[in-house]
Design an enzyme around this catalytic site. Structure first.
Site, PDB file in Angstrom:
ATOM      1  N   HIS A   1      57.206 -56.471  26.661  1.00  0.00           N
ATOM      2  CA  HIS A   1      56.273 -56.521  25.159  1.00  0.00           C
ATOM      3  C   HIS A   1      54.886 -56.657  25.694  1.00  0.00           C
ATOM      4  O   HIS A   1      54.235 -58.126  25.195  1.00  0.00           O
ATOM      5  CB  HIS A   1      56.786 -57.578  24.241  1.00  0.00           C
ATOM      6  CG  HIS A   1      56.148 -57.517  22.901  1.00  0.00           C
ATOM      7  ND1 HIS A   1      54.997 -57.518  22.701  1.00  0.00           N
ATOM      8  CD2 HIS A   1      56.874 -57.665  21.801  1.00  0.00           C
ATOM      9  CE1 HIS A   1      54.822 -57.418  21.305  1.00  0.00           C
ATOM     10  NE2 HIS A   1      55.825 -57.433  20.936  1.00  0.00           N
TER      11      HIS A   1
ATOM     12  N   GLU B   1      54.118 -51.223  24.965  1.00  0.00           N
ATOM     13  CA  GLU B   1      55.425 -51.869  25.411  1.00  0.00           C
ATOM     14  C   GLU B   1      56.062 -50.639  26.208  1.00  0.00           C
ATOM     15  O   GLU B   1      56.265 -49.736  25.534  1.00  0.00           O
ATOM     16  CB  GLU B   1      56.206 -52.593  24.373  1.00  0.00           C
ATOM     17  CG  GLU B   1      55.225 -53.356  23.575  1.00  0.00           C
ATOM     18  CD  GLU B   1      55.885 -53.900  22.307  1.00  0.00           C
ATOM     19  OE1 GLU B   1      57.001 -54.194  22.304  1.00  0.00           O
ATOM     20  OE2 GLU B   1      55.274 -54.175  21.237  1.00  0.00           O
TER      21      GLU B   1
HETATM   22  C1  BG6 Z   1      56.601 -55.372  18.189  1.00  0.00           C
HETATM   23  C2  BG6 Z   1      57.340 -54.824  16.901  1.00  0.00           C
HETATM   24  O1  BG6 Z   1      57.112 -55.102  19.215  1.00  0.00           O
HETATM   25  O2  BG6 Z   1      56.558 -56.884  18.135  1.00  0.00           O
HETATM   26  C3  BG6 Z   1      56.679 -55.290  15.637  1.00  0.00           C
HETATM   27  O3  BG6 Z   1      57.244 -53.413  17.062  1.00  0.00           O
HETATM   28  C4  BG6 Z   1      56.693 -56.821  15.577  1.00  0.00           C
HETATM   29  O4  BG6 Z   1      57.708 -54.855  14.500  1.00  0.00           O
HETATM   30  C5  BG6 Z   1      55.854 -57.295  16.894  1.00  0.00           C
HETATM   31  O5  BG6 Z   1      56.100 -57.210  14.446  1.00  0.00           O
HETATM   32  C6  BG6 Z   1      55.892 -58.703  17.048  1.00  0.00           C
HETATM   33  O6  BG6 Z   1      57.065 -59.294  16.721  1.00  0.00           O
HETATM   34  P1  BG6 Z   1      57.358 -61.049  16.791  1.00  0.00           P
HETATM   35  O7  BG6 Z   1      58.764 -61.179  16.683  1.00  0.00           O
HETATM   36  O8  BG6 Z   1      57.081 -61.428  18.555  1.00  0.00           O
HETATM   37  O9  BG6 Z   1      56.295 -61.505  16.083  1.00  0.00           O
END
Ligand code: BG6
Length: 314
Positions: free
Chosen positions: A167, A271
């Site tokens: 991510h 990502e």
């Molecule tokens: C992204 C998703 O990878 O991560 C989104 O596609 C999400 O939908 C974002 O809002 C952040 O996620 P988190 O759980 O770290 O707030």
């Protein structure tokens, strides 16, 4: 730096959390927290930070660290019954002092091997035994390489299935001035429209509102062009067919407690992922997913997706 470069250093980070600092001779560096097995910093040889970490990230378990490179495993997003993005990003990983050998021997000196294994507690929410090995390496030219090896260790004969993402939160000068090349004409699932499938237009991707898309079966190279910083980030991936692009924009940013209201302007998530087709491993089987990111000067021009050509200046 000289021959005294300490390539790998274990020390304490924010709130006393354990971290490992990787350094290369020309001055690039990276930091990896054992909490989450998460890269939280990647700097080029001028000391410029290339990843985004929120100024509001509390670095307090059990909350995942907002920024850097969280590992989404065994579930990406809400594609399953587990907590959002799975549990690997809020577990304490260990340093793996004796990892199984890599098929290719690399001459990198700045690397660390981490491992996460099933715990009794986790088997209650995900009833599988696994070993997740993560190597984070910094190349001599400052490239950052992450290799994940996930093995099914079940003794009950059962296969398991997972989705996955690196991510990546990249630091950008101004989200309105950035564009992504390599995803044009690709199909994507739009998380903002019940994961409906659409096809991207032929133009490079730019940003003027919230985006949350899973591009499926994408090319192995994607470029993020930041004109203001005169820098292009090149993401190369292997074993990870999909690419998620996320920016929360203003309204959602305000609703995320560990993100500053205006910080969405300076971050972009691109990502490397395996989401559309989950990965299934039988007992004893191993999966490998790798990404390599490099920062190159923005003489990198439109349509030229071969970073080697950029280094040669052609
Ligand atoms: C992204 C998703 O990878 O991560 C989104 O596609 C999400 O939908 C974002 O809002 C952040 O996620 P988190 O759980 O770290 O707030």
């Amino acid at each position: 730096m000289t021959s005294e470069t300490v390539f790998v250093e274990q020390c304490k980070g924010i709130n006393g959390l354990d971290k490992v600092v990787l350094r290369e001779v020309r001055g690039s560096s990276a930091e990896v927290y054992l909490y989450g097995g998460q890269v939280t910093s990647w700097k080029n040889d001028h000391g410029e930070e290339l990843l985004f970490v929120s100024s509001k990230a509390p670095f307090k378990p059990p909350k995942a660290i907002r920024g850097g490179i969280p590992i989404c495993f065994p579930q990406f997003g809400s594609h399953g019954l587990l907590e959002q993005h799975g549990f690997a990003r809020n577990r304490f990983w260990s340093i793996d002092s004796d990892p199984p050998p890599f098929p290719t021997t690399s001459s990198n000196k700045a690397f660390v091997d981490l491992v996460l294994k099933h715990s009794e507690e986790d088997t209650r929410i995900w009833p599988h035994r696994y070993e997740f090995r993560l190597r984070v390496a910094l190349g001599p030219g400052g490239d950052l390489m992450l290799t994940s090896r996930i093995r099914n260790m079940n003794t009950d004969g059962k296969a398991f299935t997972f989705t996955f993402a690196y991510h990546n939160y990249f630091s950008v000068s101004d989200i309105s001035e950035v564009r992504i090349e390599g995803l044009e004409t690709m199909d994507f699932l739009d998380n903002l429209q019940n994961r409906q499938r659409f096809t991207e237009q032929g133009d490079a991707i730019t940003f003027e509102s919230e985006v949350d898309k899973v591009y499926v079966s994408t090319p192995t190279k994607i470029a993020i062009l930041d004109h203001e910083r005169k820098r292009t980030l090149v993401l190369r991936k292997d074993g990870l067919p999909d690419a998620v692009v996320w920016n929360p924009w203003d309204k959602k940013a305000k609703a995320i407690p560990d993100l500053g209201d205006d910080e969405y302007k300076h971050m972009l998530c691109v990502e490397a992922a395996a989401v559309e087709k989950p990965i299934t491993l039988k007992p004893g089987e191993e999966w490998k997913g790798r990404q390599e990111i490099s920062a190159v000067p923005s003489s990198y021009f439109s349509g030229q997706l071969d970073p080697k050509k950029v280094f040669q200046g052609s």
